[in-house]
Write an enzyme that holds these catalytic residues in place. Structure first.
Site, PDB file in Angstrom:
ATOM      1  N   SER B 128       0.900  -1.145   0.030  1.00 60.79           N
ATOM      2  CA  SER B 128      -0.028  -0.062  -0.124  1.00 60.79           C
ATOM      3  C   SER B 128       1.031   1.104   0.012  1.00 60.79           C
ATOM      4  CB  SER B 128      -1.094  -0.203   1.138  1.00 60.79           C
ATOM      5  OG  SER B 128      -1.892   1.048   1.061  1.00 60.79           O
ATOM      6  N   HIS B 170      -4.190  -0.954  -4.330  1.00 68.01           N
ATOM      7  CA  HIS B 170      -5.713  -1.107  -4.121  1.00 68.01           C
ATOM      8  C   HIS B 170      -6.441  -0.802  -5.496  1.00 68.01           C
ATOM      9  CE1 HIS B 170      -4.970  -1.470   0.214  1.00 68.01           C
ATOM     10  NE2 HIS B 170      -4.306  -0.258   0.200  1.00 68.01           N
ATOM     11  N   GLU B 197      -4.939  -5.512  -4.669  1.00 65.90           N
ATOM     12  CA  GLU B 197      -4.837  -5.940  -3.436  1.00 65.90           C
ATOM     13  C   GLU B 197      -4.123  -7.443  -3.362  1.00 65.90           C
ATOM     14  OE1 GLU B 197      -8.420  -5.440  -1.204  1.00 65.90           O
ATOM     15  OE2 GLU B 197      -7.987  -3.180  -1.176  1.00 65.90           O
TER      16      GLU B 197
END
Lengths: 339, 339
Positions: B128, B170, B197
């Site tokens: 992330s 994401h 993800e």
């Protein structure tokens, strides 16, 4: 007779405020002379939906609006319904379930009459489901997500008004990149066309017979060209993400034009404001004067001095633009990001 | 010393079941010999986050895991923290706020030590926010949606482990096509890399010094190549959708490789099963026999008759494959869609 325009609307077109798309549809149907046939078959509502469009189109100046609502293939053979399509200067297909619409209408006299209406010059438009059905291949249903996965969507046959293409709608709002990519990866001869809400792709033929798409409205139209794709779509398993490498993406906001036949962007015409044009013309004069000055200096320094003295006497201003000027008027004046 | 691998993880990597990505990270860090430095600066949690990764990495066999958590640029000058990075065989940056991570770490001794760790062969990974910071240009924050709009996102500078690129994470789950497209439309020298993800882009250098990206995990990696874009990003107003035509899209699921230097897909190696190989070799023999048969028939029909009679006597089977056979074994046996 030239083909009529197609209006492929991504759903949720503005009905209350600017109404850009609905206005454009009525204008294309002939304005005060328009006779519009509304086909609400995709919707589970029916009379309510056609009632809404009846009111909307009349507000924009249409004099005749009629609902043509076959609810079975048999009803889509009804000569009266066919005659209503034949008399129309515009045909509008509402949203709902595009598979219901296509399975009732395609390959029936009503379906054929819609195709014929397009061919004789009437405008044919539709929103959401009514957009999807216009292409040769129709995205029937499927899940959201931007990663294309095997089996995430299903294809059926559409009316074929736009050939060699598959259309998707609510494109931005429902995150439908993945399903459109999956379809074009499996059928790379098709062009994928995704239309955002309150946005329309207007498809017209140009002088050379090319289908040219023009965008109006609040969102954008996404075109996916898979002609040079490398994919494993023929062997990817179950619901695995699929390989789709080399797809060319065109993201087209309002005002853009795209040639569906050559699959290329139509270069935008340069837009020069009146103010810029005046500045440019003056700069041209200054540049010509400067060129003569330089030529005079090449002849002799004395010749240049005499030229400049003459000009200052006659005009009372600077003999030539300074380097900080923008004589060609090339620095656009616009509101841009401040970052 | 060769550069170490980079692991760019799109967030939410599986921590409970298959743990493909975490296993791969520990293996790349040296398995039982690994000393892993966890940098949880992006997170607002801190000790809790580094505690989780401590447990996860030890479960996969790491013997030493240490948290390196500067919370200010001053702390990122602390020689002890720098020494911990210098001793590590792997550096892992957690999720959180990438702008917090980059503004504390980039351009400090700790940041420089992370870059040096990569250069001396250690694996550097992050999930992330810890993925975003690895590129030269970092997507700082922005809104969702698949249509790129002016000012929908903000860029900052990253660590530069992947040059001339901007990374987003994401990607599928948070519908981030639009913001990545906006960034590359405004900076067409950058490659846009979107990671889903529970998916990782592993970047390694090949023999020619090219950075090659390989995909593992459940989702896909999306690469946007804007080298030949036509765009109005320099003049689109406020939050209007922007024109981005001619962007080349690569959607890469697990197992795909992409050369970031040449911006092309690395062709997958053909995988032939043992069974197929045996069939292919037998088909080769049959084809050679058939070629001799045809040559014999060209010589004289009688010569062919004699050849065939001899072969049937010696083998007791059909003289040549029938057209319904698949002698080259080209029909793949796999589970595909049934539609």
């Amino acid at each position: 007779m030239p083909h009529g325009p197609l209006m492929i609307i991504g759903g949720a077109e503005d009905k209350l405020r600017k109404r850009t798309i609905l206005k454009e549809f009525v204008a294309a149907a002939g304005g005060p002379q328009s006779r519009i046939a509304v086909v609400p078959t995709a919707s589970s509502l029916g009379p309510e939906v056609s009632g809404v469009y009846d009111a909307l189109f009349r507000r924009e100046g249409a004099t005749e609006v009629v609902a043509v609502r076959p609810e079975s293939r048999e009803e889509a053979h009804d000569p009266e319904r066919v005659a209503q399509i034949e008399a129309a200067t515009g045909v509008f297909m509402t949203g709902g379930n595009q598979l219901k619409l296509s399975s009732i209408v395609c390959g029936t006299p009503v379906g054929d009459a819609i195709v014929a209406a397009h061919e004789r010059g009437a405008v044919v438009g539709g929103t959401s489901a009514g957009a999807s059905i216009q292409s040769s291949h129709m995205l029937a249903f499927g899940g959201p997500g931007s990663t294309p996965k095997q089996r995430m969507t299903q294809m059926a046959a559409g009316l074929g008004l736009v050939d060699a293409a598959v259309i998707d709608q609510h494109f931005d709002q429902r995150n439908r990149y993945g399903r459109l990519l999956m379809i074009v990866a499996q059928s790379p001869q098709l062009l994928g066309i995704g239309v955002d809400e309150d946005t329309a792709a207007i498809v017209e033929r140009d002088d050379e017979g090319h289908q040219v798409l023009r965008v109006i409205g609040r969102g954008a139209v996404t075109v996916l060209d898979p002609a040079r794709i490398t994919t494993n779509a023929f062997e990817a398993k179950r619901s695995a993400p699929i390989l789709a490498s080399g797809v060319v993406l065109h993201m087209l906001p309002e005002g853009s034009c795209f040639d569906l036949t050559t699959r290329t962007l139509v270069p935008p015409e340069a837009q020069v404001s009146e103010e810029d044009a005046a500045e440019l013309s003056e700069a041209g004069r200054d540049l010509r004067a400067m060129a003569r000055d330089i030529a005079a200096a090449d002849a002799s320094p004395g010749a240049l001095r005499r030229r400049l003295a003459r000009r200052i006497r006659s005009r009372g201003d600077d003999p030539a633009p300074t380097p900080d000027d923008d004589p060609a008027g090339t620095a656009p004046e616009q509101e841009g990001p401040t970052r």
